[in-house]
Design a protein around this motif. Structure first.
Motif, PDB file in Angstrom:
ATOM      1  N   GLY A 112      68.213  25.606  49.689  1.00  0.00           N
ATOM      2  CA  GLY A 112      67.917  25.976  48.314  1.00  0.00           C
ATOM      3  C   GLY A 112      67.355  24.869  47.450  1.00  0.00           C
ATOM      4  N   TYR A 113      67.008  23.729  48.049  1.00  0.00           N
ATOM      5  CA  TYR A 113      66.443  22.626  47.285  1.00  0.00           C
ATOM      6  C   TYR A 113      64.923  22.756  47.190  1.00  0.00           C
ATOM      7  N   LEU A 114      64.394  22.368  46.045  1.00  0.00           N
ATOM      8  CA  LEU A 114      62.964  22.482  45.777  1.00  0.00           C
ATOM      9  C   LEU A 114      62.163  21.469  46.599  1.00  0.00           C
ATOM     10  N   LEU A 115      61.136  21.973  47.286  1.00  0.00           N
ATOM     11  CA  LEU A 115      60.204  21.121  48.023  1.00  0.00           C
ATOM     12  C   LEU A 115      58.849  21.058  47.333  1.00  0.00           C
ATOM     13  N   GLY A 116      58.529  22.097  46.566  1.00  0.00           N
ATOM     14  CA  GLY A 116      57.244  22.167  45.888  1.00  0.00           C
ATOM     15  C   GLY A 116      57.035  23.560  45.335  1.00  0.00           C
ATOM     16  N   THR A 117      55.786  23.862  45.002  1.00  0.00           N
ATOM     17  CA  THR A 117      55.417  25.203  44.559  1.00  0.00           C
ATOM     18  C   THR A 117      54.113  25.590  45.237  1.00  0.00           C
ATOM     19  N   ILE A 118      53.871  26.879  45.299  1.00  0.00           N
ATOM     20  CA  ILE A 118      52.598  27.370  45.806  1.00  0.00           C
ATOM     21  C   ILE A 118      52.145  28.496  44.896  1.00  0.00           C
ATOM     22  N   ASN A 119      50.850  28.488  44.580  1.00  0.00           N
ATOM     23  CA  ASN A 119      50.338  29.511  43.669  1.00  0.00           C
ATOM     24  C   ASN A 119      49.189  30.270  44.320  1.00  0.00           C
ATOM     25  N   ARG A 120      48.664  31.221  43.576  1.00  0.00           N
ATOM     26  CA  ARG A 120      47.594  32.070  44.107  1.00  0.00           C
ATOM     27  C   ARG A 120      46.361  31.260  44.486  1.00  0.00           C
ATOM     28  N   THR A 121      46.055  30.236  43.716  1.00  0.00           N
ATOM     29  CA  THR A 121      44.895  29.396  44.025  1.00  0.00           C
ATOM     30  C   THR A 121      45.080  28.689  45.358  1.00  0.00           C
ATOM     31  N   HIS A 122      46.280  28.167  45.613  1.00  0.00           N
ATOM     32  CA  HIS A 122      46.560  27.510  46.902  1.00  0.00           C
ATOM     33  C   HIS A 122      46.378  28.491  48.057  1.00  0.00           C
ATOM     34  N   VAL A 123      46.884  29.705  47.876  1.00  0.00           N
ATOM     35  CA  VAL A 123      46.792  30.730  48.924  1.00  0.00           C
ATOM     36  C   VAL A 123      45.333  31.116  49.155  1.00  0.00           C
ATOM     37  N   LEU A 124      44.602  31.297  48.079  1.00  0.00           N
ATOM     38  CA  LEU A 124      43.186  31.650  48.192  1.00  0.00           C
ATOM     39  C   LEU A 124      42.407  30.548  48.908  1.00  0.00           C
ATOM     40  N   LYS A 125      42.687  29.300  48.567  1.00  0.00           N
ATOM     41  CA  LYS A 125      42.022  28.161  49.214  1.00  0.00           C
ATOM     42  C   LYS A 125      42.325  28.143  50.711  1.00  0.00           C
ATOM     43  N   ALA A 126      43.577  28.358  51.081  1.00  0.00           N
ATOM     44  CA  ALA A 126      43.971  28.349  52.495  1.00  0.00           C
ATOM     45  C   ALA A 126      43.245  29.437  53.271  1.00  0.00           C
ATOM     46  N   ILE A 127      43.183  30.625  52.722  1.00  0.00           N
ATOM     47  CA  ILE A 127      42.518  31.736  53.407  1.00  0.00           C
ATOM     48  C   ILE A 127      41.016  31.476  53.491  1.00  0.00           C
ATOM     49  N   ASP A 128      40.443  30.936  52.420  1.00  0.00           N
ATOM     50  CA  ASP A 128      39.015  30.617  52.417  1.00  0.00           C
ATOM     51  C   ASP A 128      38.681  29.597  53.503  1.00  0.00           C
ATOM     52  N   ILE A 129      39.461  28.549  53.605  1.00  0.00           N
ATOM     53  CA  ILE A 129      39.242  27.531  54.644  1.00  0.00           C
ATOM     54  C   ILE A 129      39.351  28.161  56.024  1.00  0.00           C
ATOM     55  N   GLN A 130      40.360  28.998  56.208  1.00  0.00           N
ATOM     56  CA  GLN A 130      40.564  29.663  57.509  1.00  0.00           C
ATOM     57  C   GLN A 130      39.363  30.545  57.867  1.00  0.00           C
ATOM     58  N   LEU A 131      38.885  31.300  56.907  1.00  0.00           N
ATOM     59  CA  LEU A 131      37.741  32.186  57.168  1.00  0.00           C
ATOM     60  C   LEU A 131      36.471  31.387  57.474  1.00  0.00           C
ATOM     61  N   LYS A 132      36.250  30.320  56.719  1.00  0.00           N
ATOM     62  CA  LYS A 132      35.058  29.474  56.960  1.00  0.00           C
ATOM     63  C   LYS A 132      35.124  28.846  58.344  1.00  0.00           C
ATOM     64  N   ASP A 133      36.306  28.385  58.737  1.00  0.00           N
ATOM     65  CA  ASP A 133      36.475  27.804  60.082  1.00  0.00           C
ATOM     66  C   ASP A 133      36.196  28.844  61.155  1.00  0.00           C
ATOM     67  N   GLY A 134      36.578  30.088  60.902  1.00  0.00           N
ATOM     68  CA  GLY A 134      36.367  31.170  61.879  1.00  0.00           C
ATOM     69  C   GLY A 134      34.912  31.525  62.078  1.00  0.00           C
ATOM     70  N   TYR A 135      34.086  31.254  61.072  1.00  0.00           N
ATOM     71  CA  TYR A 135      32.662  31.594  61.164  1.00  0.00           C
ATOM     72  C   TYR A 135      31.800  30.440  61.694  1.00  0.00           C
ATOM     73  N   ARG A 136      32.374  29.262  61.830  1.00  0.00           N
ATOM     74  CA  ARG A 136      31.601  28.132  62.348  1.00  0.00           C
ATOM     75  C   ARG A 136      31.292  28.355  63.825  1.00  0.00           C
ATOM     76  N   THR A 137      30.110  27.970  64.179  1.00  0.00           N
ATOM     77  CA  THR A 137      29.727  28.100  65.603  1.00  0.00           C
ATOM     78  C   THR A 137      30.160  26.860  66.354  1.00  0.00           C
ATOM     79  N   PRO A 138      30.702  27.036  67.537  1.00  0.00           N
ATOM     80  CA  PRO A 138      31.206  25.891  68.313  1.00  0.00           C
ATOM     81  C   PRO A 138      30.087  25.016  68.838  1.00  0.00           C
TER      82      PRO A 138
END
Length: 138
Positions: A112-138
């Motif tokens: 129950g101790y605080l480690l940090g916070t996460i907001n919608r912008t953080h989540v959106l950034k994470a998903i955006d990075i994941q999607l961009k990585d998925g579209y890169r050609t090897p």
């Protein structure tokens, strides 16, 4: 797709408040941190509430109308706080955010101790990075 964890994208230095802190001081912390809200911690550093800009605005309007200046964070904080664990999936949190109101979630360890916070912008950034990585050609 690899599993993205909350801990990979959370804010490790969130603004925090104490229950007895005057609202005016909380407003100052919000403004200087440039964060829209943060967890309220008790003397043991456990999360007992959450205060947002919206909560402060409401109290400031009421204070100006009634000429009251002595409000404390405990008077305006939300006592029911939705939180997440650092090992939870970003995608699961994104799904939860679609149906829940909070824009910011405290990230708590298993005790129950605080480690940090996460907001919608953080989540959106994470998903955006994941999607961009998925579209890169090897």
């Amino acid at each position: 797709m690899e599993s993205l964890k909350v801990s990979d994208y959370m804010n490790r230095h969130p603004v925090t408040f104490e229950t007895e802190m005057p609202v005016a001081e909380a407003v100052g912390k919000l403004l200087s941190s440039n964060q829209p809200g943060g967890p309220v911690l008790d003397a043991n550093k456990k999360v007992v509430g959450f205060v947002s800009e919206q909560d402060c605005i409401k109290r400031m309007i009421e204070s100006s109308y009634y000429r009251e200046q002595i409000a404390r964070v405990k008077d305006i904080m939300h006592k029911e706080v939705l939180s997440v664990k650092p090992y939870e999936s970003i995608f699961e949190l994104a799904q939860e955010m679609l149906g829940q109101k909070p824009k910011i979630y405290p990230v708590l360890d298993d005790d129950g101790y605080l480690l940090g916070t996460i907001n919608r912008t953080h989540v959106l950034k994470a998903i955006d990075i994941q999607l961009k990585d998925g579209y890169r050609t090897p």
